[in-house]
Design a protein around this motif. Structure first.
Motif, PDB file in Angstrom:
ATOM      1  N   ASN A 150       0.828  -1.202   0.000  1.00 26.44           N
ATOM      2  CA  ASN A 150       0.000   0.000   0.000  1.00 26.44           C
ATOM      3  C   ASN A 150       0.867   1.258   0.000  1.00 26.44           C
ATOM      4  OD1 ASN A 150       0.930   0.267   2.632  1.00 26.44           O
ATOM      5  ND2 ASN A 150      -0.982  -0.456   3.558  1.00 26.44           N
TER       6      ASN A 150
ATOM      7  N   LYS B 264     -10.836  -2.454  -1.121  1.00 24.54           N
ATOM      8  CA  LYS B 264     -11.006  -2.030   0.276  1.00 24.54           C
ATOM      9  C   LYS B 264      -9.857  -1.123   0.711  1.00 24.54           C
ATOM     10  CE  LYS B 264     -13.777  -5.986   1.753  1.00 24.54           C
ATOM     11  NZ  LYS B 264     -13.818  -7.269   2.517  1.00 24.54           N
ATOM     12  N   GLU B 265      -8.649  -1.478   0.311  1.00 26.13           N
ATOM     13  CA  GLU B 265      -7.474  -0.671   0.650  1.00 26.13           C
ATOM     14  C   GLU B 265      -7.584   0.726   0.036  1.00 26.13           C
ATOM     15  OE1 GLU B 265      -3.840  -0.290   2.696  1.00 26.13           O
ATOM     16  OE2 GLU B 265      -5.203  -2.008   2.661  1.00 26.13           O
TER      17      GLU B 265
ATOM     18  N   GLU C 117     -10.457   2.712   1.917  1.00 23.95           N
ATOM     19  CA  GLU C 117     -10.107   3.086   3.290  1.00 23.95           C
ATOM     20  C   GLU C 117      -9.088   4.216   3.340  1.00 23.95           C
ATOM     21  OE1 GLU C 117      -8.813  -0.474   5.194  1.00 23.95           O
ATOM     22  OE2 GLU C 117     -10.821  -1.395   5.187  1.00 23.95           O
ATOM     23  N   ASN C 118      -8.195   4.260   2.339  1.00 22.70           N
ATOM     24  CA  ASN C 118      -7.097   5.236   2.377  1.00 22.70           C
ATOM     25  C   ASN C 118      -7.208   6.325   1.308  1.00 22.70           C
ATOM     26  OD1 ASN C 118      -5.244   3.955   4.495  1.00 22.70           O
ATOM     27  ND2 ASN C 118      -5.562   2.250   3.076  1.00 22.70           N
TER      28      ASN C 118
ATOM     29  N   PHE D  25      -0.630  -5.997   2.452  1.00 18.41           N
ATOM     30  CA  PHE D  25      -1.951  -5.890   3.081  1.00 18.41           C
ATOM     31  C   PHE D  25      -2.908  -7.035   2.749  1.00 18.41           C
ATOM     32  CE2 PHE D  25      -1.992  -3.715  -0.974  1.00 18.41           C
ATOM     33  CZ  PHE D  25      -3.140  -4.185  -1.581  1.00 18.41           C
TER      34      PHE D  25
ATOM     35  N   LYS E  23      -4.300  -9.679   5.306  1.00 16.84           N
ATOM     36  CA  LYS E  23      -5.420  -9.354   6.208  1.00 16.84           C
ATOM     37  C   LYS E  23      -6.722  -9.964   5.716  1.00 16.84           C
ATOM     38  CE  LYS E  23      -4.876  -4.897   5.934  1.00 16.84           C
ATOM     39  NZ  LYS E  23      -5.092  -3.441   6.147  1.00 16.84           N
ATOM     40  N   GLN E  24      -6.820 -10.182   4.384  1.00 14.57           N
ATOM     41  CA  GLN E  24      -8.041 -10.712   3.790  1.00 14.57           C
ATOM     42  C   GLN E  24      -7.994 -12.217   3.576  1.00 14.57           C
ATOM     43  OE1 GLN E  24     -10.566  -8.625   3.426  1.00 14.57           O
ATOM     44  NE2 GLN E  24      -9.319  -6.870   4.010  1.00 14.57           N
TER      45      GLN E  24
ATOM     46  N   VAL F 135      -2.636   0.781  -5.676  1.00 16.71           N
ATOM     47  CA  VAL F 135      -1.634   0.173  -4.809  1.00 16.71           C
ATOM     48  C   VAL F 135      -0.416  -0.111  -5.690  1.00 16.71           C
ATOM     49  CG1 VAL F 135      -3.301  -0.786  -3.192  1.00 16.71           C
ATOM     50  CG2 VAL F 135      -2.600  -2.141  -5.173  1.00 16.71           C
TER      51      VAL F 135
END
Length: 494
Positions: free
Chosen positions: A257, A285-286, A289-290, A263, A266-267, A295
């Motif tokens: 990221n 999702k990454e 969220e950011n 990352f 995490k999934q 990415v």
């Protein structure tokens, strides 16, 4: 024009079928048509390779079947999966005999690649341009047959239907003049529909033409809500975007990221080697969220010489964009890649309409289910090309069902042609709305408001289609809209 067999599409599904059928039925007349040139198809852009169990020791049939069923999330047809996997070695040996240069190791063994969702390395490939190598080999084989007529730059617009049987298709030539080709058997190999989305790895010709024609003719369509996004497309303004094969992640590249942290773990515990749907959703999702646009795919820790040997085209394409993969990570984002659903067919490639077959990305064979396992699509095309050729050869031995009927005529000269600027504006609007639709679906956000916007756009496209003179761009717009409707309806209501 009349022919025994009409093939629409010149990717691996169309070319392999033409070769197999011409071998079995040298006396049959076969006409192969394509909307672009001979080389342009989704096959040409396939990087990773073909999944196949070539020794049944290191990688067993059962493990390939299990991996495929897991990826399909319970929506795959077990009988189809088993047939494709078990018939793969023989079909691959044919491709090799036809001149496909799959890579080998220094000791002469197959250089199997590993991709997401596969429990072992079982991907045969030619560097990172397998599809192009296949296309060249098949086109070379095609030259052996005098009974195959190859026509380019002819655009299919409508199936010829009479008494619920397909008798060929109508086309527009380069001058937008309507022509018809009648056939005992019509075989759709028209590829996918990635151009329905604003970000796609598919070429400009992938506008869902065969799927839309079959749908309008009444063929059964299924699983259109299962559209696979490839998680790692190079972030550019280009259309199509350049695909960064997941074989690179199988080789050891990491997804990071904006903070430089991995990352995907995490999934899913498999991280970068999870299936495409899992990784695409993790990236979405990454980004959400950011508030990021992309990415990165990090290759900096990999062996430079081996990276250059295995992925020369990716390195060159990134360099053209000013990216040095050896010193900086590659900016990537998910892009529409593969239509898992399509025209429903049986184990022989037959659709629900008499006289009509389909194969490749426009078809739904039952192999992929909700999510295609990497490198199973080229395999599917060559296996079903063989099965369809056997079935069609048998049909051609039966009494000819060709019937004489009067084609309906339309007066195309009463209305002016639609300005290309207007068509392109509607295409762009549809693409952006459909990408938003898929993004919200992946993030489990409300879809109703986007669906309403798209419905308004559909109405505008329909109105335009009723009062304007047909042209290739206008038909492509209609086909994209028809495909988008099928995707939305299957997502919201099925």
């Amino acid at each position: 024009m009349q022919t025994d067999v009409l093939i629409i599409g010149s990717g691996i599904a169309g070319l392999a079928f033409a070769i197999k059928l011409a071998t079995h039925k040298p006396e049959a007349s076969i006409t192969l048509v394509t909307k672009a040139d001979q080389f342009e198809s989704n096959t040409k852009y396939a990087q990773g390779g073909i999944a196949a169990v070539m020794d049944n020791v290191y990688s067993s049939f059962e493990s390939h079947i299990t991996d495929t069923l897991k990826a399909g999330k319970g929506f795959s047809n077990v009988q189809t999966v088993r047939m494709v996997v078990e018939k793969a070695p023989e079909r691959l040996q044919e491709l090799i005999a036809w001149g496909t240069p799959f890579d080998r190791t220094a000791d002469g063994n197959w250089d199997f690649g590993l991709e997401g969702g596969h429990s072992v390395a079982r991907i045969l490939h030619h560097k990172d341009q397998t599809g192009l190598a296949l296309e060249k080999a098949l086109l070379q084989q095609l030259k052996r047959f005098d009974n195959i007529q190859f026509e380019t730059e002819i655009f299919a617009t409508e199936l010829l239907m009479h008494n619920k049987r397909c008798h060929g298709a109508r086309f527009l030539d380069k001058q937008d003049q309507a022509i018809s080709i009648r056939a005992t058997i019509t075989y759709l190999a028209t590829g996918g529909s990635g151009q329905v989305f604003s970000k796609t790895t598919n070429p400009l010709i992938a506008t869902g033409d065969g799927l839309a024609m079959a749908s309008r003719a009444g063929a059964k369509i299924e699983h259109m809500g299962f559209y696979q996004f490839h998680p790692t497309a190079l972030l550019t303004e280009n259309n199509p975007v350049f695909l960064i094969t997941e074989a690179l992640r199988g080789f050891g590249a990491h997804l990071i990221n904006h903070k430089g942290a991995r990352f995907v773990m995490k999934q899913h515990p498999k991280g970068e080697l999870a299936t495409r749907d899992v990784i695409s959703e993790a990236i979405f999702k990454e980004l959400e969220e950011n508030a990021q646009e992309n990415v990165w795919l990090d290759c900096r820790h990999l062996n430079k010489q081996k990276l250059q040997t295995h992925f020369p085209n990716i390195i060159a394409q990134c360099k053209n964009q000013g990216i040095d993969v050896f010193t900086e990570p590659i900016p990537v984002t998910p892009a529409a890649h593969y239509q898992c659903g399509g025209i429903k067919v049986n184990l022989e490639g037959k659709t629900s309409l008499e006289g009509l077959y389909a194969n490749g990305e426009c078809a739904s064979t039952g192999l992929h289910g909700a999510n295609r396992l990497a490198s199973n699509s080229l395999l599917e095309a060559v296996v079903f090309a063989h099965e369809a050729a056997l079935s069609v050869a048998d049909e051609l031995n039966q009494p000819n069902p060709f019937s004489v009927f009067a084609e309906s005529k339309k007066d195309f000269h009463l209305n002016a042609s639609t300005p290309l600027l207007k068509i392109n504006h509607l295409k762009t609007s549809l693409r952006h709305l459909m990408y938003r639709f898929y993004l919200n679906k992946s993030l489990e956000l409300p879809l109703v408001s986007i669906g309403a916007e798209i419905e308004t756009l559909f109405a505008e496209i329909k109105k335009l289609s009723l009062y304007q003179r047909p042209s290739k761009p206008l038909f492509e717009l209609q086909n994209m809209a028809e495909t988008a409707k099928l995707i939305i309806h299957d997502t919201l209501y099925e």
